[in-house]
Design a protein around this motif. Structure first.
Motif, short mmCIF file in Angstrom:
data_model
loop_
_atom_site.label_atom_id
_atom_site.label_comp_id
_atom_site.label_asym_id
_atom_site.label_seq_id
_atom_site.Cartn_x
_atom_site.Cartn_y
_atom_site.Cartn_z
N ILE A 53 3.46 8.36 13.53
CA ILE A 53 3.73 6.40 13.58
C ILE A 53 3.18 5.88 12.53
CG2 ILE A 53 2.66 5.61 15.49
CD1 ILE A 53 6.42 4.65 15.58
N LYS A 54 1.06 6.00 12.92
CA LYS A 54 0.79 5.16 11.64
C LYS A 54 0.45 5.58 10.54
CE LYS A 54 -3.77 4.03 13.20
NZ LYS A 54 -4.37 3.38 13.03
N LYS A 55 1.16 6.47 9.96
CA LYS A 55 1.02 7.69 8.40
C LYS A 55 -0.87 7.47 8.05
CE LYS A 55 5.50 5.19 7.03
NZ LYS A 55 5.55 4.20 8.13
N ARG A 56 -1.62 8.15 9.23
CA ARG A 56 -2.91 8.26 9.02
C ARG A 56 -2.72 9.56 9.16
NH1 ARG A 56 -7.18 5.19 12.89
NH2 ARG A 56 -8.74 7.20 12.96
N PRO A 57 -3.37 9.82 7.68
CA PRO A 57 -4.23 10.73 7.44
C PRO A 57 -4.72 12.12 8.76
CG PRO A 57 -5.16 9.53 6.06
CD PRO A 57 -4.61 8.85 7.49
N PRO A 141 -6.13 4.56 17.90
CA PRO A 141 -7.09 4.45 17.34
C PRO A 141 -6.29 2.81 17.20
CG PRO A 141 -5.27 5.37 16.98
CD PRO A 141 -5.28 5.26 17.64
N SER A 142 -6.75 2.06 16.60
CA SER A 142 -6.32 0.46 16.45
C SER A 142 -4.82 0.62 15.88
CB SER A 142 -6.80 -0.27 15.63
OG SER A 142 -7.06 0.47 13.83
N ALA A 143 -4.27 -0.11 16.93
CA ALA A 143 -2.56 -0.01 16.64
C ALA A 143 -2.13 -1.02 15.50
CB ALA A 143 -1.99 -1.04 18.25
N ASN A 144 -2.34 -0.25 13.99
CA ASN A 144 -2.32 -0.74 12.74
C ASN A 144 -1.25 0.79 12.20
OD1 ASN A 144 -4.88 -0.86 12.95
ND2 ASN A 144 -4.16 -0.33 10.75
N ILE A 145 -0.53 0.35 11.05
CA ILE A 145 -0.08 1.00 9.88
C ILE A 145 -1.66 1.32 8.88
CG2 ILE A 145 1.00 1.52 7.96
CD1 ILE A 145 2.50 1.26 11.13
N LEU A 149 -4.31 -4.07 8.26
CA LEU A 149 -5.14 -4.84 9.02
C LEU A 149 -4.69 -4.44 10.33
CD1 LEU A 149 -3.99 -8.41 8.41
CD2 LEU A 149 -6.56 -7.22 7.79
N SER A 150 -6.00 -4.52 11.60
CA SER A 150 -5.40 -4.35 12.70
C SER A 150 -5.22 -5.74 13.94
CB SER A 150 -6.87 -3.96 13.55
OG SER A 150 -8.10 -3.15 12.65
N SER A 151 -4.60 -5.31 15.15
CA SER A 151 -4.33 -6.33 15.38
C SER A 151 -5.47 -6.93 17.37
CB SER A 151 -2.86 -5.89 15.99
OG SER A 151 -2.06 -5.36 14.85
N LYS A 227 -10.68 2.06 1.38
CA LYS A 227 -9.55 0.48 1.27
C LYS A 227 -8.73 0.95 2.13
CE LYS A 227 -5.22 0.34 0.21
NZ LYS A 227 -4.35 -1.05 -0.17
N HIS A 228 -9.07 -0.17 3.66
CA HIS A 228 -9.16 0.16 4.80
C HIS A 228 -8.78 -1.65 5.14
CE1 HIS A 228 -9.56 2.81 8.14
NE2 HIS A 228 -8.72 2.13 8.30
N TYR A 229 -8.76 -1.66 6.54
CA TYR A 229 -8.47 -3.57 7.26
C TYR A 229 -7.26 -4.28 5.78
CZ TYR A 229 -11.73 -0.85 9.52
OH TYR A 229 -12.77 0.44 10.26
N SER A 230 -6.81 -4.24 4.99
CA SER A 230 -6.17 -4.92 3.88
C SER A 230 -5.06 -5.65 4.10
CB SER A 230 -5.70 -3.89 2.91
OG SER A 230 -6.81 -3.17 2.42
MG MG Z 1 -8.37 1.74 12.68
#
Ligand code: MG
Ligand code: TXA
Length: 319
Positions: A53-57, A141-145, A149-151, A227-230
């Motif tokens: 759901i996060k599309k996280r590697p 992990p943080s609740a973001n894609i 940006l984190s929430s 790239k992160h937190y964008s």
């Molecule tokens: Mg995070």
């Protein structure tokens, strides 16, 4: 929207969250840093759903959240430095990378099949109660894609997450910046990610603590992609002037001005206040009707280091 923080709401939400976690599904819950998206850390399929759901590697490992040190001791080896830091900062916004014991039941996909796993004990009453109610740690992990940006409150949640995952609304996160991640698995404690606990605070406890060298990052901190937190729209930092069409994220008092809209992280130059506001304000400025976000210079000490780290990653084009 005002957060619902009444006791009855929290009690019912915790009850439901417990049931969902026990059934191998996901829950979004508040911590003192940012909101987390959690699953049973011992359940391979449940963990898999977080990455999806996060599309996280899969090579970006997750942090495991525990109720107390006793529980961590069951699964991990803890050396002297780790005990020292734990004693000082737990419960709180500190993640220690620890070595799993052979007997550990933490699922291998929490840490990409690596024996080193990020662990933390959150200092938040809702997270604490949730952890107490279940017989396993929560990988979250943080609740973001991924890369976004984190929430720090429910309003900031991406619709994809908000519409599909049960969440507990615990109001605004107290710190607003993620935990500080430290590798303590060797004799040389190294900071892998700046966070809510500052280098200055850490040096008082561990004077020889280092920040990881850039060329070691991929090996030790696979999640530290540049790239992160964008935000979705372009962002410029350390600006001297706001351009036509840009909104302004200001800090302190200066001559910067946007013709469209601006928010000030901390008019009194308080870095704690700025850290708490960072993601929330970026979310509010991240609207496609604006050409971009211009960010004022932030002093590079204490929490300013963490804020600047996040802002630098937010402008990066690397993924
Ligand atoms: Mg995070
Ligand atoms: O404050 C926080 O840490 C929040 C709340 C929800 O606890 N969580 C959070 O998780 O920020 P996440 O997944 O968004 O960021 C975790 C960071 C990533 O940079 C990841 O690479 C690093 O911690 N990390 C986790 N496990 C690791 C490991 N085994 N080795 C190296 N780095 C690790």
């Amino acid at each position: 929207m005002k957060p619902i923080l009444d006791k009855k709401y929290i009690k019912n939400a915790l009850k439901k969250a417990k049931k969902i976690l026990l059934s191998g599904e996901l829950v979004i819950f508040p911590t003192e840093t940012v909101y987390g998206i959690g699953a049973n850390a011992t359940n391979l399929n449940a963990i898999q759903k977080i990455y999806e759901i996060k599309k996280r590697p899969y090579n970006n490992p997750l942090i495991c959240h525990f109720q107390n040190l006793q529980k961590i001791q069951n699964d991990f080896e803890i050396n002297e430095v780790a005990y020292k830091l734990a004693d000082f900062f737990w419960p709180g916004p500190l993640t220690l990378i620890l070595k799993k014991k052979k007997s550990s039941t933490i699922s291998f996909n929490v840490s990409n099949n690596n024996e080193l796993v990020g662990c933390r004990i959150p200092n938040h009453p809702i997270a604490g109660k949730l952890l107490k109610s279940i017989p396993f740690p929560i990988a979250a992990p943080s609740a973001n894609i991924s890369t976004k940006l984190s929430s720090t409150n429910i309003n900031n949640l991406d619709n994809e997450l908000k519409n599909n995952i049960f969440f507990i609304d615990g109001g605004d996160s107290y710190h607003g910046l993620e935990s500080t991640v430290i590798n303590v698995s060797s004799n040389y404690p190294t900071i892998l990610r700046y966070g809510s606990i500052t280098v200055e605070q850490l040096k008082k406890i561990i004077p020889n603590i280092n920040f990881i060298k850039k060329n070691n990052l991929t090996h030790l901190a696979p999640g530290q992609q540049k790239k992160h937190y964008s935000p979705n729209i372009p962002i410029r930092i350390n600006v001297k002037k706001v351009l036509e069409g840009e909104v302004l994220l200001n800090f302190g008092k200066n001559n910067l001005k946007s013709k469209l809209f601006e928010l000030n992280l901390s008019p009194s130059r308080n870095l704690k206040e700025a850290g708490k506001n960072l993601y929330n304000f970026l979310h509010q400025l991240d609207k496609y009707e604006y050409k971009g976000i211009a960010v004022a210079p932030i002093p590079n000490h204490n929490l300013g280091k963490t804020i600047n780290d996040r802002l630098k990653r937010a402008i990066s084009n690397d993924s």
